[in-house]
Write an enzyme that holds these catalytic residues in place. Structure first.
Site, short mmCIF file in Angstrom:
data_model
loop_
_atom_site.label_atom_id
_atom_site.label_comp_id
_atom_site.label_asym_id
_atom_site.label_seq_id
_atom_site.Cartn_x
_atom_site.Cartn_y
_atom_site.Cartn_z
N LYS A 32 19.64 -6.60 12.06
CA LYS A 32 19.24 -5.32 11.47
C LYS A 32 17.76 -5.07 11.76
O LYS A 32 16.88 -5.70 11.19
CB LYS A 32 19.44 -5.30 9.95
CG LYS A 32 19.33 -3.85 9.43
CD LYS A 32 18.97 -3.71 7.98
CE LYS A 32 17.52 -3.79 7.67
NZ LYS A 32 16.65 -2.75 8.29
N GLU A 38 9.62 -15.53 7.25
CA GLU A 38 8.24 -15.42 7.77
C GLU A 38 7.63 -14.20 7.10
O GLU A 38 8.06 -13.07 7.35
CB GLU A 38 8.25 -15.23 9.30
CG GLU A 38 8.69 -16.46 10.07
CD GLU A 38 7.67 -17.58 10.03
OE1 GLU A 38 6.53 -17.38 9.55
OE2 GLU A 38 8.02 -18.69 10.47
N CYS A 57 0.69 -9.53 10.93
CA CYS A 57 0.82 -10.44 9.78
C CYS A 57 -0.36 -11.37 9.68
O CYS A 57 -0.81 -11.71 8.58
CB CYS A 57 2.11 -11.24 9.89
SG CYS A 57 2.26 -12.13 11.44
N GLU A 99 -2.31 -7.75 0.48
CA GLU A 99 -2.26 -7.55 1.94
C GLU A 99 -2.54 -6.07 2.23
O GLU A 99 -1.94 -5.20 1.62
CB GLU A 99 -0.87 -7.94 2.47
CG GLU A 99 -0.80 -7.93 3.98
CD GLU A 99 0.58 -8.33 4.53
OE1 GLU A 99 1.59 -7.91 3.96
OE2 GLU A 99 0.61 -9.06 5.54
P1 NAD Z 1 9.61 -5.18 4.75
O1 NAD Z 1 9.73 -6.43 3.95
O2 NAD Z 1 9.41 -3.90 4.04
O3 NAD Z 1 10.89 -4.98 5.67
C1 NAD Z 1 11.31 -5.96 6.60
C2 NAD Z 1 12.80 -5.79 6.85
O4 NAD Z 1 13.51 -6.09 5.65
C3 NAD Z 1 13.22 -4.39 7.24
O5 NAD Z 1 14.21 -4.47 8.24
C4 NAD Z 1 13.79 -3.82 5.95
O6 NAD Z 1 14.72 -2.79 6.12
C5 NAD Z 1 14.44 -5.05 5.36
N1 NAD Z 1 14.67 -5.04 3.91
C6 NAD Z 1 14.00 -4.34 2.96
N2 NAD Z 1 14.48 -4.64 1.74
C7 NAD Z 1 15.47 -5.56 1.91
C8 NAD Z 1 16.33 -6.28 1.02
N3 NAD Z 1 16.27 -6.12 -0.30
N4 NAD Z 1 17.19 -7.16 1.55
C9 NAD Z 1 17.23 -7.37 2.89
N5 NAD Z 1 16.46 -6.71 3.78
C10 NAD Z 1 15.57 -5.81 3.29
O7 NAD Z 1 8.40 -5.43 5.77
P2 NAD Z 1 7.83 -4.44 6.88
O8 NAD Z 1 7.03 -3.38 6.23
O9 NAD Z 1 8.92 -4.04 7.80
O10 NAD Z 1 6.86 -5.42 7.69
C11 NAD Z 1 5.55 -5.71 7.30
C12 NAD Z 1 5.48 -7.06 6.64
O11 NAD Z 1 5.98 -8.06 7.52
C13 NAD Z 1 4.05 -7.49 6.33
O12 NAD Z 1 3.99 -8.09 5.06
C14 NAD Z 1 3.74 -8.51 7.42
O13 NAD Z 1 2.74 -9.43 7.08
C15 NAD Z 1 5.08 -9.17 7.59
N6 NAD Z 1 5.19 -9.84 8.89
C16 NAD Z 1 5.18 -11.20 8.92
C17 NAD Z 1 5.24 -11.88 10.14
C18 NAD Z 1 5.19 -13.39 10.20
O14 NAD Z 1 5.46 -13.93 11.27
N7 NAD Z 1 4.88 -14.09 9.15
C19 NAD Z 1 5.32 -11.15 11.33
C20 NAD Z 1 5.35 -9.76 11.26
C21 NAD Z 1 5.28 -9.11 10.04
#
Ligand code: NAD
Length: 462
Positions: free
Chosen positions: A162, A234, A268, A365
């Site tokens: 997804k 992650e 991130c 963040e």
């Molecule tokens: P997000 O958590 O809002 O969404 C990530 C994914 O999760 C999306 O596909 C979203 O649709 C899905 N999602 C949302 N709610 C869900 C639920 N209840 N159950 C299952 N899936 C759900 O994050 P974002 O805004 O897409 O990305 C930014 C975040 O990602 C930042 O916090 C960033 O630091 C982190 N990030 C971490 C890494 C790493 O390697 N540690 C890398 C890239 C981004």
């Protein structure tokens, strides 16, 4: 933009540089998600039977397809999430070039283990878990999915993917390129926002590989508890950079600016907090201000633009609110900080100095183009204490020309990766790890790859 698949049946895919609608994407319902998982479940035994070398070869061929698609796919990434075209194409090429090597690393990591002459009859093999859900963000919409999909598939699992609701077409193209090299059902795609992700976590998957925010990671962990699904999470970060009095100030300032602003701060492991020793703070801050002023923003498709827009209106509002709160709490706005008029979710390169350890921006963040500078007394104790004063622990870096101090401080920083007199590094095959609440499990390296399997030890009687 919908937040739940139930509330609206589509997600509106918007160009962040203009706010224009690119496409309306139908969200998969919970029933459709379960059907995708069933197809992946049905395809899994034959995929596992193919053998690890054949699976790795399929991924390597996919890498070639991806490389050939770098320009159009990069353009799509820019259109959907705003990063500059140069970095979008660079992301595709970089990950395309790495797929084959990573697939080989997985093959090596999963080789059977034997236990020497005294236990010649004992062998541990690594069996696939079954079906892996890959739920991923938008900030590296090619790289992050592949960091889960590649090891999961080579290990013999099938995957239901997804992509983020902000990058659905990039996700769809990635899935199409993978599916061209895989038997039917081995890689299934479901589109949607949080509710679709939640339905996927609830479905009959054996593991959830997730990259995204800490808040969503917590929800997934709760949801996975009922059936004890395996997890790799992650998550976010609030990475510190500690600059001591004896640092190379020019290089440190460049690192602070580049890694606070790169990808419009939406990384991130961005530098989110800069701690500078009092004694050199004036000089360091002046360099940071000068460098940050050179970071232009604009449509990522235009030549010379260093930063595209933020991904969404909501993300910009969050950054704006944090900067406003910091100024109200007493920080000085030295560059940027004023939201431009007009279409698109642009936000300028921003520098705050005089940020205090108690300010809100020190702990949440930001994920935006902000260099936030806090002064400290120059001692190792205070530098380390401030740096570690966070629930996160993704990356950190330390700047000093004293190797003994560098070693002491690097050892005390609570982070999954530390850069000394440079930004985070690592080597091909080293793990990508978050300490504390930046993650659970990790990706890459032999241990990371093995998380996509269950070890099985076979002992043969004499
Ligand atoms: P997000 O958590 O809002 O969404 C990530 C994914 O999760 C999306 O596909 C979203 O649709 C899905 N999602 C949302 N709610 C869900 C639920 N209840 N159950 C299952 N899936 C759900 O994050 P974002 O805004 O897409 O990305 C930014 C975040 O990602 C930042 O916090 C960033 O630091 C982190 N990030 C971490 C890494 C790493 O390697 N540690 C890398 C890239 C981004």
């Amino acid at each position: 933009m919908s937040t739940t698949a139930q509330a609206t049946a589509t997600i509106a895919n918007l160009d962040p540089a203009s706010g224009d609608l690119i496409a309306e994407i139908p969200c998969a319902t919970a029933e459709e998600v379960r059907a995708a998982v069933d197809r992946a479940r049905a395809a899994q035994p034959a995929w596992a039977d193919l053998g690890i070398e054949a699976r790795a070869a399929a991924l390597a061929r996919f890498g070639e397809r991806l490389a050939a698609d770098a320009e159009p796919l990069g353009a799509l990434v820019t259109r959907e999430m705003g990063k500059t075209l140069r970095s979008a194409v660079g992301e595709v090429k970089g990950y395309a070039g790495g797929v084959s090597a990573e697939a080989k690393e997985v093959v090596e990591a999963l080789a059977p283990i034997s236990y020497g002459d005294k236990a010649k009859n004992v062998t541990t093999v690594h069996e696939p878990l079954g079906v892996v859900a890959a739920v991923t963000p938008w900030n590296f919409p090619v790289g992050m999915p592949l960091s889960i999909i590649t090891p999961a598939l080579v290990a013999g699992n099938t995957v239901v993917f997804k992509p983020s609701e902000h990058t659905p077409l990039t996700g769809a193209r990635l899935a199409e390129l993978l599916q061209a090299e895989l038997p039917a059902g081995v890689l299934e795609l479901v589109q949607g926002a949080g509710a679709t992700g939640a339905a996927l976590v609830e479905a009959d998957v054996d593991m959830v590989g997730f990259v995204g925010s800490r808040a969503t990671g917590q929800r997934i962990m709760n949801a996975a508890a009922g059936s004890l699904k395996r997890l790799v999470l992650e998550l976010g970060g609030k990475d510190p950079m500690v600059v001591f009095e004896d640092a190379d100030l020019e290089a440190a300032a460049r690192c602070a600016v580049e890694h606070s602003l790169r990808n419009t701060g939406q990384v991130c492991c961005s530098v989110e907090r800069v701690y500078v020793a009092d004694a050199i703070a004036d000089e360091f801050e002046a360099k940071v201000v000068e460098l940050a002023q050179q970071w232009t923003h604009g449509d990522g498709r235009e030549d010379g633009v260093k930063m595209g827009p933020l991904v969404s209106e909501g993300q910009r509002a969050k950054v704006e609110a944090q900067v406003r709160a910091a100024v109200e709490e007493g920080a000085q706005l030295r560059v940027g900080g004023v939201q431009p008029e007009g279409a698109g979710w642009f936000y300028p390169a921003t520098v705050l100095t005089g940020v205090d350890q108690g300010h809100r921006i020190t702990h949440e963040e930001t994920f935006g183009p902000v260099v936030a500078v806090t002064r400290f007394d120059g001692s190792e104790d205070q530098g380390v204490r401030f740096a570690n004063d966070t629930v996160y622990g993704l990356g950190a870096n330390v700047w000093t020309t004293d190797p003994a101090r560098a070693a002491r401080v690097a050892a005390r920083l609570r982070a999954g990766q530390v850069g000394v007199n440079r930004y985070l590094g690592g080597a091909s095959g080293s793990p990508w790890v978050g300490a504390r609440q930046s993650g659970f499990g990790h990706l890459g390296g032999p241990d990371g790859h093995r998380q996509f399997t269950v070890p099985k030890t076979i002992t043969i009687g004499r």
